[in-house]
Design an enzyme around this catalytic site. Structure first.
Site, short mmCIF file in Angstrom:
data_model
loop_
_atom_site.label_atom_id
_atom_site.label_comp_id
_atom_site.label_asym_id
_atom_site.label_seq_id
_atom_site.Cartn_x
_atom_site.Cartn_y
_atom_site.Cartn_z
N ASN A 246 0.76 -1.09 0.09
CA ASN A 246 -0.01 0.05 0.06
C ASN A 246 0.85 1.22 -0.03
OD1 ASN A 246 0.47 0.81 2.87
ND2 ASN A 246 -0.26 -1.21 3.23
N ASP B 217 -4.16 -6.56 5.57
CA ASP B 217 -5.31 -7.21 5.98
C ASP B 217 -5.17 -8.64 5.56
OD1 ASP B 217 -6.32 -5.03 7.62
OD2 ASP B 217 -7.52 -4.46 6.24
N PRO C 129 -2.77 -11.85 10.80
CA PRO C 129 -3.24 -11.39 12.12
C PRO C 129 -3.31 -9.81 12.46
CG PRO C 129 -0.61 -11.97 12.04
CD PRO C 129 -1.52 -12.22 10.64
N ASP C 130 -4.13 -9.62 13.28
CA ASP C 130 -4.46 -8.00 13.78
C ASP C 130 -3.53 -7.85 15.00
OD1 ASP C 130 -5.38 -5.60 15.09
OD2 ASP C 130 -6.87 -5.79 13.76
N PHE D 290 -4.38 3.42 14.79
CA PHE D 290 -4.44 4.57 13.81
C PHE D 290 -5.61 4.00 13.06
CE2 PHE D 290 -1.69 8.37 13.46
CZ PHE D 290 -0.85 7.97 14.79
N LYS E 236 -13.46 0.88 16.15
CA LYS E 236 -12.09 0.41 16.32
C LYS E 236 -11.57 0.20 17.71
CE LYS E 236 -10.91 0.61 11.73
NZ LYS E 236 -10.30 0.90 10.54
O1 C5P Z 1 -8.66 -2.36 11.01
P1 C5P Z 1 -7.63 -1.16 10.48
O2 C5P Z 1 -6.63 -1.91 9.48
O3 C5P Z 1 -8.36 -0.08 9.89
O4 C5P Z 1 -6.87 -0.81 11.95
C1 C5P Z 1 -5.91 0.02 11.79
C2 C5P Z 1 -5.10 -0.19 12.91
O5 C5P Z 1 -4.87 -1.52 13.35
C3 C5P Z 1 -3.97 0.58 12.70
O6 C5P Z 1 -3.40 1.07 14.17
C4 C5P Z 1 -2.87 -0.57 12.37
O7 C5P Z 1 -1.44 -0.36 12.78
C5 C5P Z 1 -3.58 -1.70 13.20
N1 C5P Z 1 -3.47 -3.03 12.50
C6 C5P Z 1 -2.54 -4.08 12.93
N2 C5P Z 1 -2.95 -5.28 12.35
C7 C5P Z 1 -3.48 -5.38 11.27
C8 C5P Z 1 -4.22 -4.44 10.55
C9 C5P Z 1 -4.17 -3.49 11.34
O8 C5P Z 1 -1.98 -3.80 13.97
N3 C5P Z 1 -3.53 -6.51 10.77
#
Ligand code: C5P
Length: 401
Positions: A207, A276, A302-303, A320, A334
């Site tokens: 990205n 994602d 993974p998040d 963020f 969020k």
């Molecule tokens: O769900 P979204 O991607 O919009 O969320 C953004 C936030 O989640 C940011 O702080 C980003 O660094 C974090 N994030 C993460 N791991 C992911 C996706 C997002 O830590 N896989």
């Protein structure tokens, strides 16, 4: 932000941004500084000494060889008096004079005669700012310890858009004020930049994140006294001073390094634009054209933020949110879904937010909301860090619960 008791000699030179200097004097005074003003001949074409005399409360000096003024506070005395010399706006001309040591007028003579910190807030057309001579002069000054304040990016008086705009008065005051070590003794992990998810040996999913906001946050945390591990995706940025940088490529690698570094950390700021999804499998060889549509099977990554927020004892977690619409709803969603303490949200798309110097940030906590407006990323990062420090203190002195 305090400049309590700081004696600031403001040098105004001949750029259109000189019209902002009465406001700058006021802001410096509000922050606790005592201000005296020196103007170049060019500055007088844009603003009168009387205006700056009225706001500073002191006679404004304009000439080196002024017997009457020298009988009062002479130029050497003035150079000794100052804790800081701030040149704002600084034209290409004054930057060149300072770089080459000319003592052609009062301001450049003072700059040579002072032992004070010198700050310059450049203001010029973007092509001039980009000119090799100006770049070289600035490099020379910075290598001698002169501090560059800005310039910012945005609309210019000449009708162009780009870097070269003098920072706004409150941004200049923030730069001069620096940071109190409000996070001394605390450890933070920050993620920044994009992740690249490989498809085959030569291609990846990625990205447009430049990493600038995350690097600015890491820098601001370090300035506030924190120990900072910056886990960076693939970006072309230099490491901020006092920050430990760890480079990664994919989301999985980022999670692994973050997990290890969170062992001893009190806080986490996830600024990275983590992909994602990643391709389910990595092709061993470069995928060739087949004349048929190609389907890539993707699996969810993974998040990282949510994973960190589930740790116990719970670290202070800031996420963020880059959104193209419905900013507040998305940010509040969020906060809840990821278990974050704060979400810093910005609008992206159509050249906003990603890969730019400026950003617009709103910060959401469970009970509070801060609108930080549209500013340079480094300034926003400092304000965000001030909010983090304040919230951590409220939650129990920043120690893990
Ligand atoms: O769900 P979204 O991607 O919009 O969320 C953004 C936030 O989640 C940011 O702080 C980003 O660094 C974090 N994030 C993460 N791991 C992911 C996706 C997002 O830590 N896989």
């Amino acid at each position: 932000m305090t400049l309590n008791g700081r004696k600031i000699l403001l040098g105004v030179t001949g750029g259109i941004a000189a019209y902002k200097t009465p406001e700058l004097v006021r802001r410096l005074q509000e922050a606790g500084a005592e201000v005296r003003v020196v103007m170049s001949a060019g500055a007088e074409a844009f603003i009168t000494p009387l205006t700056l005399q009225a706001v500073s409360g002191h006679r404004v000096r304009t000439h080196l060889l002024d017997p009457e003024a020298e009988a009062g506070m002479g130029h050497i005395e003035l150079a000794r008096w100052a804790d800081d010399v701030l040149i704002a706006p600084a034209t290409a001309q004054v930057i060149a004079r300072l770089a080459h040591g000319f003592a052609a007028d009062l301001l450049s003579t003072l700059a040579l005669a002072t032992e004070a910190r010198i700050w310059i807030a450049p203001a010029m057309n973007r092509v001039m700012w980009d000119a090799e001579a100006v770049r070289e002069n600035c490099r020379m000054l910075v290598s001698r310890g002169v501090k560059l304040v800005g310039p910012g990016v945005g609309d210019q008086a000449c009708g162009e858009q780009g870097p070269g705009r003098m920072l706004d008065p409150d941004e200049i005051v923030a730069e001069l004020g620096g940071s109190e070590p409000v996070l001394a003794g605390l450890r933070f992990v920050v993620t920044a930049g994009p992740t690249h998810e490989p498809i085959d040996p030569v291609r990846f999913l990625g990205n447009r994140s430049s990493g600038r906001m995350g690097f600015a946050v890491a820098e601001a945390l370090a300035e506030a006294g924190a120990r900072v591990d910056l886990v960076a995706g693939p970006v072309k940025l230099s490491t901020p001073p006092g920050v430990q940088r760890l480079d990664v490529t994919t989301a999985s690698e980022m999670l692994e390094v973050v997990t290890a570094r969170m062992e001893n950390a009190d806080g986490f700021v996830g600024v990275a634009a983590v992909a994602d999804y990643r391709p389910e499998s990595l092709a061993d060889d470069k995928i060739k054209k087949s004349g048929q549509p190609l389907t890539l099977q993707l699996v969810e990554n993974p998040d990282i933020l949510a994973t960190v927020a589930r740790r116990r004892p719970k670290p202070f977690v800031v996420g963020f949110a880059a959104e193209t619409r419905d900013l507040e709803r998305a940010a509040r969603g969020k906060l809840e879904a990821k278990g974050a303490d704060l979400i810093a949200a910005n609008r992206v798309g159509h050249d906003r937010g990603f890969d730019t110097e400026d950003n617009t940030l709103e910060v959401f906590g469970a009970e509070r909301h801060w609108n930080l407006g549209s500013r340079a990323k480094r300034i926003l990062a400092r304000e965000l860090v001030a909010i983090i420090a304040e919230q951590m203190q409220q939650d129990g002195n920043g120690k893990k619960q």
